[in-house]
Design a protein around this motif. Structure first.
Motif, PDB file in Angstrom:
ATOM      1  N   ALA A 171       0.953  -1.184  -0.142  1.00 23.22           N
ATOM      2  CA  ALA A 171      -0.125   0.025  -0.021  1.00 23.22           C
ATOM      3  C   ALA A 171       0.908   1.358  -0.164  1.00 23.22           C
ATOM      4  O   ALA A 171       2.003   1.362   0.664  1.00 23.22           O
ATOM      5  CB  ALA A 171      -0.780   0.080   1.200  1.00 23.22           C
ATOM      6  N   ASN A 172       0.524   2.438  -0.905  1.00 19.46           N
ATOM      7  CA  ASN A 172       1.034   3.625  -0.681  1.00 19.46           C
ATOM      8  C   ASN A 172       0.850   4.034   0.683  1.00 19.46           C
ATOM      9  O   ASN A 172      -0.366   4.161   1.326  1.00 19.46           O
ATOM     10  CB  ASN A 172       0.478   4.590  -1.718  1.00 19.46           C
ATOM     11  CG  ASN A 172       1.243   4.048  -3.046  1.00 19.46           C
ATOM     12  OD1 ASN A 172       2.024   3.172  -3.282  1.00 19.46           O
ATOM     13  ND2 ASN A 172       0.148   4.624  -4.180  1.00 19.46           N
ATOM     14  N   ILE A 173       1.722   4.940   1.232  1.00 20.16           N
ATOM     15  CA  ILE A 173       1.660   5.344   2.627  1.00 20.16           C
ATOM     16  C   ILE A 173       2.107   6.823   2.408  1.00 20.16           C
ATOM     17  O   ILE A 173       3.083   7.255   1.961  1.00 20.16           O
ATOM     18  CB  ILE A 173       2.803   4.663   3.436  1.00 20.16           C
ATOM     19  CG1 ILE A 173       2.377   3.169   3.539  1.00 20.16           C
ATOM     20  CG2 ILE A 173       2.741   5.247   4.860  1.00 20.16           C
ATOM     21  CD1 ILE A 173       3.148   2.326   4.306  1.00 20.16           C
ATOM     22  N   LEU A 174       1.348   7.651   3.247  1.00 18.50           N
ATOM     23  CA  LEU A 174       1.511   9.243   3.212  1.00 18.50           C
ATOM     24  C   LEU A 174       1.907   9.544   4.771  1.00 18.50           C
ATOM     25  O   LEU A 174       1.272   8.927   5.705  1.00 18.50           O
ATOM     26  CB  LEU A 174       0.400   9.993   3.181  1.00 18.50           C
ATOM     27  CG  LEU A 174       0.436  11.444   3.162  1.00 18.50           C
ATOM     28  CD1 LEU A 174       1.684  12.110   2.362  1.00 18.50           C
ATOM     29  CD2 LEU A 174      -0.985  12.280   2.822  1.00 18.50           C
ATOM     30  N   ILE A 175       3.118   9.876   5.253  1.00 17.86           N
ATOM     31  CA  ILE A 175       3.465  10.164   6.648  1.00 17.86           C
ATOM     32  C   ILE A 175       3.614  11.772   6.886  1.00 17.86           C
ATOM     33  O   ILE A 175       4.169  12.412   6.086  1.00 17.86           O
ATOM     34  CB  ILE A 175       4.897   9.558   6.639  1.00 17.86           C
ATOM     35  CG1 ILE A 175       5.139   8.143   6.376  1.00 17.86           C
ATOM     36  CG2 ILE A 175       5.535   9.977   8.224  1.00 17.86           C
ATOM     37  CD1 ILE A 175       6.620   7.700   6.324  1.00 17.86           C
ATOM     38  N   LEU A 176       2.756  11.897   7.789  1.00 17.77           N
ATOM     39  CA  LEU A 176       2.444  13.608   8.094  1.00 17.77           C
ATOM     40  C   LEU A 176       3.298  13.653   9.511  1.00 17.77           C
ATOM     41  O   LEU A 176       3.274  12.878  10.514  1.00 17.77           O
ATOM     42  CB  LEU A 176       1.112  13.629   8.417  1.00 17.77           C
ATOM     43  CG  LEU A 176       0.213  13.450   7.057  1.00 17.77           C
ATOM     44  CD1 LEU A 176      -1.466  13.757   7.393  1.00 17.77           C
ATOM     45  CD2 LEU A 176       0.394  14.347   5.883  1.00 17.77           C
ATOM     46  N   ARG A 309      -4.069   9.112  -4.359  1.00 10.69           N
ATOM     47  CA  ARG A 309      -3.194   8.036  -4.606  1.00 10.69           C
ATOM     48  C   ARG A 309      -2.004   7.903  -3.599  1.00 10.69           C
ATOM     49  O   ARG A 309      -1.234   6.885  -3.532  1.00 10.69           O
ATOM     50  CB  ARG A 309      -2.193   8.413  -5.838  1.00 10.69           C
ATOM     51  CG  ARG A 309      -3.263   8.428  -7.413  1.00 10.69           C
ATOM     52  CD  ARG A 309      -3.246   7.000  -7.772  1.00 10.69           C
ATOM     53  NE  ARG A 309      -4.336   6.946  -8.934  1.00 10.69           N
ATOM     54  CZ  ARG A 309      -4.516   5.707  -9.485  1.00 10.69           C
ATOM     55  NH1 ARG A 309      -3.758   4.640  -9.343  1.00 10.69           N
ATOM     56  NH2 ARG A 309      -5.329   5.480 -10.634  1.00 10.69           N
ATOM     57  N   LEU A 310      -1.821   8.955  -2.901  1.00 16.19           N
ATOM     58  CA  LEU A 310      -0.339   9.247  -1.925  1.00 16.19           C
ATOM     59  C   LEU A 310      -1.055   8.084  -0.701  1.00 16.19           C
ATOM     60  O   LEU A 310       0.005   7.541   0.015  1.00 16.19           O
ATOM     61  CB  LEU A 310      -0.024  10.286  -1.568  1.00 16.19           C
ATOM     62  CG  LEU A 310       0.512  11.318  -2.867  1.00 16.19           C
ATOM     63  CD1 LEU A 310       0.696  12.774  -2.417  1.00 16.19           C
ATOM     64  CD2 LEU A 310       1.538  10.695  -3.429  1.00 16.19           C
ATOM     65  N   ASN A 311      -2.184   8.441  -0.339  1.00 22.82           N
ATOM     66  CA  ASN A 311      -2.447   8.055   0.942  1.00 22.82           C
ATOM     67  C   ASN A 311      -3.208   6.859   1.319  1.00 22.82           C
ATOM     68  O   ASN A 311      -4.579   6.920   1.902  1.00 22.82           O
ATOM     69  CB  ASN A 311      -2.952   9.057   2.118  1.00 22.82           C
ATOM     70  CG  ASN A 311      -4.234   9.841   1.796  1.00 22.82           C
ATOM     71  OD1 ASN A 311      -4.806   9.426   0.691  1.00 22.82           O
ATOM     72  ND2 ASN A 311      -4.866  10.204   2.590  1.00 22.82           N
ATOM     73  N   THR A 312      -3.090   5.674   0.502  1.00 23.84           N
ATOM     74  CA  THR A 312      -3.837   4.620   0.874  1.00 23.84           C
ATOM     75  C   THR A 312      -3.941   4.415   2.413  1.00 23.84           C
ATOM     76  O   THR A 312      -5.010   4.096   2.997  1.00 23.84           O
ATOM     77  CB  THR A 312      -3.193   3.133   0.296  1.00 23.84           C
ATOM     78  OG1 THR A 312      -3.367   3.696  -1.252  1.00 23.84           O
ATOM     79  CG2 THR A 312      -4.231   2.085   0.404  1.00 23.84           C
ATOM     80  N   ILE A 313      -2.924   4.655   2.962  1.00 22.99           N
ATOM     81  CA  ILE A 313      -2.722   4.677   4.423  1.00 22.99           C
ATOM     82  C   ILE A 313      -1.907   5.826   4.819  1.00 22.99           C
ATOM     83  O   ILE A 313      -0.921   6.026   4.363  1.00 22.99           O
ATOM     84  CB  ILE A 313      -2.092   3.307   5.056  1.00 22.99           C
ATOM     85  CG1 ILE A 313      -2.892   1.807   4.497  1.00 22.99           C
ATOM     86  CG2 ILE A 313      -1.981   3.275   6.408  1.00 22.99           C
ATOM     87  CD1 ILE A 313      -2.214   0.700   4.729  1.00 22.99           C
ATOM     88  N   GLU A 314      -2.388   6.308   6.029  1.00 17.80           N
ATOM     89  CA  GLU A 314      -1.866   7.485   6.553  1.00 17.80           C
ATOM     90  C   GLU A 314      -1.063   7.428   7.920  1.00 17.80           C
ATOM     91  O   GLU A 314      -1.902   6.546   8.733  1.00 17.80           O
ATOM     92  CB  GLU A 314      -2.775   8.652   6.611  1.00 17.80           C
ATOM     93  CG  GLU A 314      -2.324  10.002   6.875  1.00 17.80           C
ATOM     94  CD  GLU A 314      -3.445  11.001   6.635  1.00 17.80           C
ATOM     95  OE1 GLU A 314      -4.075  11.457   7.723  1.00 17.80           O
ATOM     96  OE2 GLU A 314      -4.075  11.209   5.912  1.00 17.80           O
ATOM     97  N   ILE A 315       0.009   7.812   8.156  1.00 22.31           N
ATOM     98  CA  ILE A 315       0.727   7.583   9.387  1.00 22.31           C
ATOM     99  C   ILE A 315       0.780   9.020  10.148  1.00 22.31           C
ATOM    100  O   ILE A 315       1.569   9.747   9.278  1.00 22.31           O
ATOM    101  CB  ILE A 315       1.813   6.902   9.393  1.00 22.31           C
ATOM    102  CG1 ILE A 315       1.387   5.448   9.120  1.00 22.31           C
ATOM    103  CG2 ILE A 315       2.476   6.820  11.000  1.00 22.31           C
ATOM    104  CD1 ILE A 315       3.006   4.543   9.028  1.00 22.31           C
ATOM    105  N   THR A 316       0.345   9.632  11.026  1.00 27.96           N
ATOM    106  CA  THR A 316       0.663  10.791  11.718  1.00 27.96           C
ATOM    107  C   THR A 316       1.564  10.553  12.854  1.00 27.96           C
ATOM    108  O   THR A 316       1.317   9.997  13.737  1.00 27.96           O
ATOM    109  CB  THR A 316      -0.463  11.672  12.137  1.00 27.96           C
ATOM    110  OG1 THR A 316      -1.477  11.682  10.839  1.00 27.96           O
ATOM    111  CG2 THR A 316      -0.295  13.049  12.739  1.00 27.96           C
ATOM    112  N   LEU A 317       2.790  11.327  12.654  1.00 28.06           N
ATOM    113  CA  LEU A 317       3.851  11.188  13.782  1.00 28.06           C
ATOM    114  C   LEU A 317       3.510  12.386  15.003  1.00 28.06           C
ATOM    115  O   LEU A 317       3.561  13.513  14.355  1.00 28.06           O
ATOM    116  CB  LEU A 317       5.324  11.476  13.064  1.00 28.06           C
ATOM    117  CG  LEU A 317       5.824  10.394  12.466  1.00 28.06           C
ATOM    118  CD1 LEU A 317       7.133  10.513  11.972  1.00 28.06           C
ATOM    119  CD2 LEU A 317       5.569   8.892  13.118  1.00 28.06           C
TER     120      LEU A 317
END
Length: 453
Positions: A171-176, A309-317
């Motif tokens: 999965a594509n992942i977006l890290i915030l 497209r970028l954030n199939t899954i999102e992780i927020t730090l």
């Protein structure tokens, strides 16, 4: 193998999922029972002794709870506390799936799954239940896997747990997260834990690319395509083929650049500058930004279709100011690292210095803490780091917990007040409030329950 002797129940209102599960498990287990209607769950449990239940998170039912999987998990636990339960969920419901583990599920799997991975998971869970081992809701990630990921706070444990679950997928992942929170370390750790870890990890800092270099760096070019193109060159996408491409500072690119990037991601192929030949690519994409790209999209400054497209899954730090439990853990780690580097004998951090570290807000997050401790090690003349050695800007210290009439610290009241203000600022939007606080939605919901908000 325990799996061979297991009787398994799969509950999902998607008939295609049930057919796939039955075809996969029929030759692998003693018996596989499938059911489309979750309301028949309790009667099935009354009539059968199952070793493991595969339970979907969402159903088209009349419960209208928004999280039916949690509802049926609780019902299962009311009648059978020992049966293994694995939740089935889509990428978009990761936070809800993590909550299900807190509620008593043994694990969860993502749709679509890899058959081999699912079988290994089932066998592993059955072995743990059979051995009577207590399940753990904490990540298996070891602190040494990334200095930015050191931490014992609940917020970081949620992040590490999510990394463990999503890393093996494609999965594509977006890290915030804010600058200095460790986004690049998370990207590296996800790659290390992925099935692509024997292939390249390619890092592209989009914030440093000019408009003219963007296409050449990412997509490559042919000799003579422009003035300085003295030879054929592969771009970052090609370099990352079969591996992971990490696009840092993804929020900094212009709308025309966003359009070009979207085309590549949709077509899964690149065309080098100066040619018309498409080159197929197979990458796992991880992106990161400290920019509020969802809010930017509402103002037409960022393409919504690219965000999808970028954030199939999102992780927020979480920022360091929301990880009070981790400040001293990180500080001690950096102290040992730099004491060895500069050949100094240091055994710890004295109490006044610890107090100073706890009170400071660290607007530069972990990166600022790292530099502060390095300087303190250099300046220290004793066997402990003292408050005098720490050059922190006192004008941005964190709010200090007040002391009540009974003399006890009112830290809970401070945290509750901070949460209420964040929710109010975002008009009750839990997702936005959680992002501001540096928490996952799951962690914020737990605090809402804790303070009866």
């Amino acid at each position: 193998m325990l799996l061979k002797n297991a009787k398994i129940l799969a509950v999902d209102d998607d008939q295609d999922v049930l057919v796939a599960v039955k075809m996969l498990l029929r030759p692998e287990v003693k018996e596989i029972v499938t059911e489309k209607n979750p309301e028949k769950l309790l009667s099935l449990l009354a009539q059968n002794q199952f070793d493991l239940i595969l339970l979907d998170m969402n159903y088209k039912s009349s419960l209208n709870t928004g999280n039916e999987g949690i509802f049926w998990l609780r019902k299962i636990r009311e009648v059978n506390k020992n049966v293994a339960v694995i939740m089935i969920t889509a990428y978009g419901d990761i936070d809800l799936a993590v909550r299900s583990v807190k509620e008593g599920a043994n694990d969860f799997v993502l749709k679509p799954w890899r058959n081999e991975k699912l079988l290994v998971t089932l066998e592993d869970i059955l072995e743990k239940v059979n051995d009577g081992k207590p399940k753990s809701t904490k990540s298996k990630s070891q602190n040494a896997e990334g200095l930015q990921l050191l931490g014992e706070s609940e917020a970081m444990q949620d992040v590490l747990y999510k990394i463990d679950k999503i890393a093996p997928t494609d999965a594509n992942i977006l890290i915030l997260g804010e600058n200095g929170t460790g986004k690049s370390e998370v990207a590296k750790l996800i790659h290390q834990k992925s099935q692509r870890n024997q292939n390249p990890f390619v890092h592209a800092d989009l914030g440093s690319l000019t408009e003219s270099l963007f296409e050449s760096e990412l997509f490559g070019h042919k000799k003579g395509a422009f003035t300085d193109a003295r030879e054929d060159r592969a771009g970052r996408f090609e370099a990352a083929n079969n591996g992971t491409l990490f696009l840092d500072e993804i929020g900094n690119i212009s709308l025309p650049q966003q359009a070009k990037l979207l085309t590549i991601l949709q077509n899964r192929e690149v065309i080098r500058l100066g040619t018309n030949t498409p080159i197929p690519i197979d990458i796992r994409l991880i992106s990161a930004t400290n920019a509020p790209i969802k809010e930017m999209a509402l103002q037409n400054q960022y393409r919504k279709d690219l965000i999808y497209r970028l954030n199939t899954i999102e992780i927020t730090l979480p920022p360091l100011r929301m990880r009070a439990d981790d400040v001293l853990v990180l500080a001690n780690y950096f102290m040992k690292t730099y004491a060895e580097k500069y050949r100094k004998t240091l055994f710890g951090i004295d109490e006044k210095a610890k107090d100073k570290l706890r009170k400071y807000a660290f607007p530069g997050n972990i990166r600022e803490l790292q530099h502060s401790i390095e300087r303190a090690v250099i300046m220290s003349d004793n066997q402990e780091i003292s408050a005098r050695d720490l050059d922190l800007n006192s004008s941005i210290e964190a709010p200090v917990a007040t002391v009540s009439e009974t003399g006890t610290l009112r830290i809970d009241e401070l945290e509750k007040s901070t949460i209420l203000k964040a929710i109010e600022r975002h008009d009750g939007n839990i997702t936005k409030a959680a992002r501001e606080l540096g928490l996952t939605r799951t962690a914020l919901y737990r605090r809402l329950g804790k303070y009866d908000i």
